[in-house]
Design a protein around this motif. Structure first.
Motif, PDB file in Angstrom:
ATOM      1  N   PRO A 127       0.796  -1.229   0.000  1.00 50.58           N
ATOM      2  CA  PRO A 127       0.000   0.000   0.000  1.00 50.58           C
ATOM      3  C   PRO A 127       0.829   1.279   0.000  1.00 50.58           C
ATOM      4  CG  PRO A 127      -0.115  -1.114   2.138  1.00 50.58           C
ATOM      5  CD  PRO A 127       0.532  -2.072   1.193  1.00 50.58           C
ATOM      6  N   LEU A 128       2.121   1.160   0.319  1.00 50.42           N
ATOM      7  CA  LEU A 128       2.978   2.343   0.332  1.00 50.42           C
ATOM      8  C   LEU A 128       3.682   2.575  -1.008  1.00 50.42           C
ATOM      9  CD1 LEU A 128       4.674   1.869   3.836  1.00 50.42           C
ATOM     10  CD2 LEU A 128       2.672   3.252   3.258  1.00 50.42           C
ATOM     11  N   MET A 129       3.569   1.618  -1.925  1.00 49.22           N
ATOM     12  CA  MET A 129       4.340   1.708  -3.163  1.00 49.22           C
ATOM     13  C   MET A 129       3.897   2.868  -4.051  1.00 49.22           C
ATOM     14  SD  MET A 129       6.903   0.352  -4.857  1.00 49.22           S
ATOM     15  CE  MET A 129       7.185  -1.434  -4.760  1.00 49.22           C
ATOM     16  N   LEU A 130       2.604   3.089  -4.187  1.00 44.80           N
ATOM     17  CA  LEU A 130       2.131   4.156  -5.057  1.00 44.80           C
ATOM     18  C   LEU A 130       2.649   5.518  -4.622  1.00 44.80           C
ATOM     19  CD1 LEU A 130      -1.578   3.133  -5.782  1.00 44.80           C
ATOM     20  CD2 LEU A 130       0.238   3.415  -7.466  1.00 44.80           C
ATOM     21  N   ARG A 131       2.547   5.808  -3.332  1.00 50.53           N
ATOM     22  CA  ARG A 131       3.018   7.099  -2.843  1.00 50.53           C
ATOM     23  C   ARG A 131       4.520   7.228  -3.000  1.00 50.53           C
ATOM     24  NH1 ARG A 131       1.945  11.571  -3.527  1.00 50.53           N
ATOM     25  NH2 ARG A 131      -0.218  10.970  -3.137  1.00 50.53           N
TER      26      ARG A 131
END
Length: 282
Positions: A127-131
């Motif tokens: 879930p942190l990859m996009l940001r």
């Protein structure tokens, strides 16, 4: 149609000259080389050999994504890839890609000198990859996969694999754009062998021209994959190398701009010969 890939603010022109991505598996369990380059020194030596053979990109990964593969802890993955990236970066300006599903590993790899994030989950697994990707200027490889490496080959089903991959690419590009990630930073990977049967893989290969969604370049990764063994009825991994070269030439003729391969030199030759024959027909 013109094709460009923006990496760290620099546009790489792929219109008439495609890129060859050489694979550097810093893992003990990859299907093709099973631990041969787990040692940092050997991995660096192998990477520099691939550069000498014409690799445009080095794809360095510390976690196997073969069917049925178990996850690797973050600390172990970092231990495997960071020394290799730092050493390779100190010796060549060749583009470096980090093959990872973890945002923390991608961030550390970029800080160590990597240029591209190659995420088999399409930036969906962490879930942190996009940001993290949005905050960087790295090039991005967005791949299609159903399930996880451990589960992806357990009876994958599609109504229409080509249409579903097209729709997936469209949705991912929209999500990235909403986060301020320019489409010019993205290349698309249909994910051959990632949640696909042999028939699905063949359908995608036949339909490569249709997978260039929103003008983004397509990356093909079929090197030494089991689809080759199934078609040729052989279990010897080395028997897959020349068929890979044939697929490189064929996929480039159908419009692919990047191929991800183990055996770089013959695939570079196949790419350049195909482009010479294509001339200005594209």
């Amino acid at each position: 149609m013109n094709f460009h890939w923006r990496i760290h603010g620099l546009d790489h022109d792929l219109t008439h000259r495609g890129l060859v991505m050489g694979i550097v598996n810093v893992t003990p369990d990859s299907f093709s080389d099973g631990g041969r380059y787990l040692d940092t020194g050997r991995a660096v030596e192998h990477a520099l050999t691939l550069v000498s053979e014409g690799a445009d990109i080095l794809d360095i990964g510390g976690e196997s994504t073969r069917p049925g593969a178990d996850p690797v802890e973050e600390a172990e993955e970092l231990k495997r890839v960071l020394p290799v990236i730092r050493a390779v970066r100190s010796q060549t300006k060749t583009l470096i890609s980090i093959d990872t599903m973890k945002a923390s590993v991608a961030r550390a790899a970029l800080e160590a000198g990597a240029d591209i994030i190659n995420d088999v989950t399409g930036l969906r697994g962490d879930p942190l990859m996009l940001r993290m990707a949005a905050d960087s200027e790295a090039g991005l490889v967005v791949m299609h996969m159903i399930g996880t490496p451990r589960t992806m080959q357990k009876q994958p089903e599609y109504r229409d694999v080509v249409a579903e991959v097209q729709d997936y690419f469209t949705q991912r590009l929209r999500i990235l754009a909403d986060l301020g990630i320019a489409s010019e930073r993205v290349v698309l990977d249909p994910g051959f062998g990632f949640g696909k049967t042999l028939e699905h893989n063949i359908s995608l290969m036949q339909s490569l021209p249709d997978l260039t969604v929103q003008g983004r370049p397509v990356l093909v990764g079929v090197s030494r994959k089991s689809m080759i063994s199934k078609l040729l009825e052989t279990e010897d991994v080395e028997d897959r190398d020349w068929p890979t070269v044939a697929l490189t030439a064929h996929s480039r003729e159908l419009g692919a701009r990047i191929v991800r391969v183990h055996d770089v030199k013959p695939n570079v030759h196949a790419m350049r010969m195909t482009e010479a024959i294509l001339g200005n027909k594209e």
